[in-house]
Write a protein that holds these residues in place. Sequence first.
Motif, PDB file in Angstrom:
ATOM      1  N   LYS A 192       0.905  -1.187   0.084  1.00  0.00           N
ATOM      2  CA  LYS A 192       0.060   0.008   0.127  1.00  0.00           C
ATOM      3  C   LYS A 192       0.866   1.305  -0.226  1.00  0.00           C
ATOM      4  O   LYS A 192       0.400   2.336  -0.203  1.00  0.00           O
ATOM      5  CB  LYS A 192      -0.897  -0.004   1.093  1.00  0.00           C
ATOM      6  CG  LYS A 192      -2.110  -1.120   1.125  1.00  0.00           C
ATOM      7  CD  LYS A 192      -3.044  -1.217   2.221  1.00  0.00           C
ATOM      8  CE  LYS A 192      -4.174  -2.149   2.316  1.00  0.00           C
ATOM      9  NZ  LYS A 192      -4.781  -2.353   3.264  1.00  0.00           N
ATOM     10  N   HIS A 209       2.969   1.862  -2.198  1.00  0.00           N
ATOM     11  CA  HIS A 209       3.576   2.154  -3.412  1.00  0.00           C
ATOM     12  C   HIS A 209       2.414   2.277  -4.287  1.00  0.00           C
ATOM     13  O   HIS A 209       1.096   2.121  -3.921  1.00  0.00           O
ATOM     14  CB  HIS A 209       4.153   0.538  -4.087  1.00  0.00           C
ATOM     15  CG  HIS A 209       5.291   0.197  -3.338  1.00  0.00           C
ATOM     16  ND1 HIS A 209       6.718   0.802  -3.492  1.00  0.00           N
ATOM     17  CD2 HIS A 209       5.634  -0.879  -2.437  1.00  0.00           C
ATOM     18  CE1 HIS A 209       7.574   0.231  -2.709  1.00  0.00           C
ATOM     19  NE2 HIS A 209       6.851  -0.561  -2.129  1.00  0.00           N
ATOM     20  N   ASN A 210       2.578   2.859  -5.428  1.00  0.00           N
ATOM     21  CA  ASN A 210       1.698   2.906  -6.841  1.00  0.00           C
ATOM     22  C   ASN A 210       1.640   1.508  -7.401  1.00  0.00           C
ATOM     23  O   ASN A 210       2.538   1.517  -8.242  1.00  0.00           O
ATOM     24  CB  ASN A 210       2.175   4.225  -7.436  1.00  0.00           C
ATOM     25  CG  ASN A 210       1.865   5.538  -6.872  1.00  0.00           C
ATOM     26  OD1 ASN A 210       1.052   5.669  -6.175  1.00  0.00           O
ATOM     27  ND2 ASN A 210       3.023   6.268  -7.145  1.00  0.00           N
ATOM     28  N   THR A 261       0.392  -1.222  -9.853  1.00  0.00           N
ATOM     29  CA  THR A 261      -0.126  -1.474 -11.075  1.00  0.00           C
ATOM     30  C   THR A 261      -0.313  -3.092 -11.156  1.00  0.00           C
ATOM     31  O   THR A 261       0.701  -4.053 -10.847  1.00  0.00           O
ATOM     32  CB  THR A 261       0.502  -1.087 -12.270  1.00  0.00           C
ATOM     33  OG1 THR A 261       0.859   0.156 -12.160  1.00  0.00           O
ATOM     34  CG2 THR A 261       0.051  -1.310 -13.429  1.00  0.00           C
ATOM     35  N   SER A 319      -5.257  -0.306  -3.274  1.00  0.00           N
ATOM     36  CA  SER A 319      -5.558   0.517  -4.371  1.00  0.00           C
ATOM     37  C   SER A 319      -4.460   0.457  -5.616  1.00  0.00           C
ATOM     38  O   SER A 319      -3.348   0.155  -5.281  1.00  0.00           O
ATOM     39  CB  SER A 319      -5.273   2.061  -3.770  1.00  0.00           C
ATOM     40  OG  SER A 319      -5.615   3.017  -4.875  1.00  0.00           O
ATOM     41  N   PHE A 320      -4.997   0.306  -6.778  1.00  0.00           N
ATOM     42  CA  PHE A 320      -3.852  -0.245  -7.821  1.00  0.00           C
ATOM     43  C   PHE A 320      -4.843   0.248  -9.039  1.00  0.00           C
ATOM     44  O   PHE A 320      -5.944   0.357  -9.308  1.00  0.00           O
ATOM     45  CB  PHE A 320      -4.138  -1.760  -7.837  1.00  0.00           C
ATOM     46  CG  PHE A 320      -5.078  -2.513  -7.894  1.00  0.00           C
ATOM     47  CD1 PHE A 320      -5.665  -3.034  -9.280  1.00  0.00           C
ATOM     48  CD2 PHE A 320      -5.775  -2.781  -6.916  1.00  0.00           C
ATOM     49  CE1 PHE A 320      -6.702  -3.788  -9.328  1.00  0.00           C
ATOM     50  CE2 PHE A 320      -7.022  -3.691  -6.934  1.00  0.00           C
ATOM     51  CZ  PHE A 320      -7.508  -4.042  -8.306  1.00  0.00           C
ATOM     52  N   GLU A 321      -3.789   0.333 -10.207  1.00  0.00           N
ATOM     53  CA  GLU A 321      -4.479   0.223 -11.599  1.00  0.00           C
ATOM     54  C   GLU A 321      -4.239  -0.894 -12.271  1.00  0.00           C
ATOM     55  O   GLU A 321      -3.213  -1.560 -11.924  1.00  0.00           O
ATOM     56  CB  GLU A 321      -3.571   1.356 -12.313  1.00  0.00           C
ATOM     57  CG  GLU A 321      -3.840   1.809 -13.808  1.00  0.00           C
ATOM     58  CD  GLU A 321      -2.998   2.599 -14.533  1.00  0.00           C
ATOM     59  OE1 GLU A 321      -3.148   2.717 -15.756  1.00  0.00           O
ATOM     60  OE2 GLU A 321      -1.933   3.265 -13.792  1.00  0.00           O
ATOM     61  N   ASP A 368       6.229   2.085 -10.674  1.00  0.00           N
ATOM     62  CA  ASP A 368       6.754   1.962  -9.247  1.00  0.00           C
ATOM     63  C   ASP A 368       6.804   0.486  -8.983  1.00  0.00           C
ATOM     64  O   ASP A 368       7.453   0.243  -8.332  1.00  0.00           O
ATOM     65  CB  ASP A 368       5.822   2.982  -8.552  1.00  0.00           C
ATOM     66  CG  ASP A 368       6.366   2.794  -6.762  1.00  0.00           C
ATOM     67  OD1 ASP A 368       7.674   2.738  -6.776  1.00  0.00           O
ATOM     68  OD2 ASP A 368       5.334   3.055  -6.207  1.00  0.00           O
ATOM     69  N   CYS A 369       5.430   0.150  -8.852  1.00  0.00           N
ATOM     70  CA  CYS A 369       5.467  -1.477  -8.354  1.00  0.00           C
ATOM     71  C   CYS A 369       4.462  -2.107  -9.280  1.00  0.00           C
ATOM     72  O   CYS A 369       3.167  -1.753  -9.555  1.00  0.00           O
ATOM     73  CB  CYS A 369       4.773  -1.282  -6.980  1.00  0.00           C
ATOM     74  SG  CYS A 369       4.579  -2.975  -6.107  1.00  0.00           S
TER      75      CYS A 369
END
Length: 339
Positions: A238, A240-241, A243, A264-266, A288-289
């Motif tokens: 959490k 990190h940004n 994906t 939370s993720f894309e 990022d991740c």
Amino acid sequence: MRKLRLLLFPFAGVYYLVTLTRNKLFDAGILASKQYDVPVICIGNLSVGGTGKSPMTEYVTRLLKNNYKIATLSRGYGRTTKGYKDVAATSLATEVGDEPLQFAQKFNDIDVAVCENRQVGIATLLNKKQTPEVIILDDAYQHRKVTPGFTVLLTAYNDLYSNDYLLPAGNLREPRSGSQRADVIIVTKCPEYLSKEEQHKIKSNLQSTERQQVSFAKIAYDDCVYSKSGSAQLHSLKVHNVTLITGIANPKPLADYLSSDGLSFEHKPYGDHHNFSSSEIAELEKLDCILTTEKDYVRLRPQLKMKHLYYLPIKVEFLSDAQVFDKKLLDYVASFKEE
């Protein structure tokens, strides 16, 4: 899209006649199918992808590997090579396919092989110095040139074969009547709580025969995510940004699970067994991740140099009658030692 595919029903009719005729020729013995003197277990489905064959293959492997020498044999979907190949943990997914490579990296005490011709693959395995005592065929339900001794048919809870149509109007590889070849039918990807009443309705819908066991299973997710440097709790991502990268047939259950867990993720979805291009890899390197599936990880890890690349393992869990399935399978394998 579904309405558009229904316009293809005339072509599905042609496909029905071709596949039905082929099956009847095998059933009648006009087309030859080979049987073997070792236990051969087939895990497959009637539809195109998305039923959980890999975690079920892993479940059966874990069940048997402590007492028997196991070999898994797959086609090696998406590989650039042909013919028989042994799969090592150091193999490349492009050479052997992502799922066989996943098996080889997870189980260092079994033989893993790929061959599009299952008869050739089995013959090669049986000619090894250390002959396997059990052979598991991954995704070979339609490979009728081999007659397995035990067949497990998978169908997803939200996409039952009994509600589907033949290609190209639907996703079925062969008519629904093909389900009668199975010894066990497992409804996969079920919700955690499925009432006995709904289970009974599904069994009726599948039109299983009296000899067929019908079981219900769910996908269970690991508490940790894994990378080349070790493991970490999922919630630790959490910071990190994140994906989510998926190249599987149906990523929705995974995405739903991660959302329900508060991550939370894309999400960037790709096609099943997607081979990432150099330009796509370059774009992924900027992230990022990345969190991905185990199957996608074996393809991405050799190409990505980024620090934060993780995968979330999954496994099969039966809702109630795992012991019944286990005993049925173990009894089948043990019967060969009694002969």
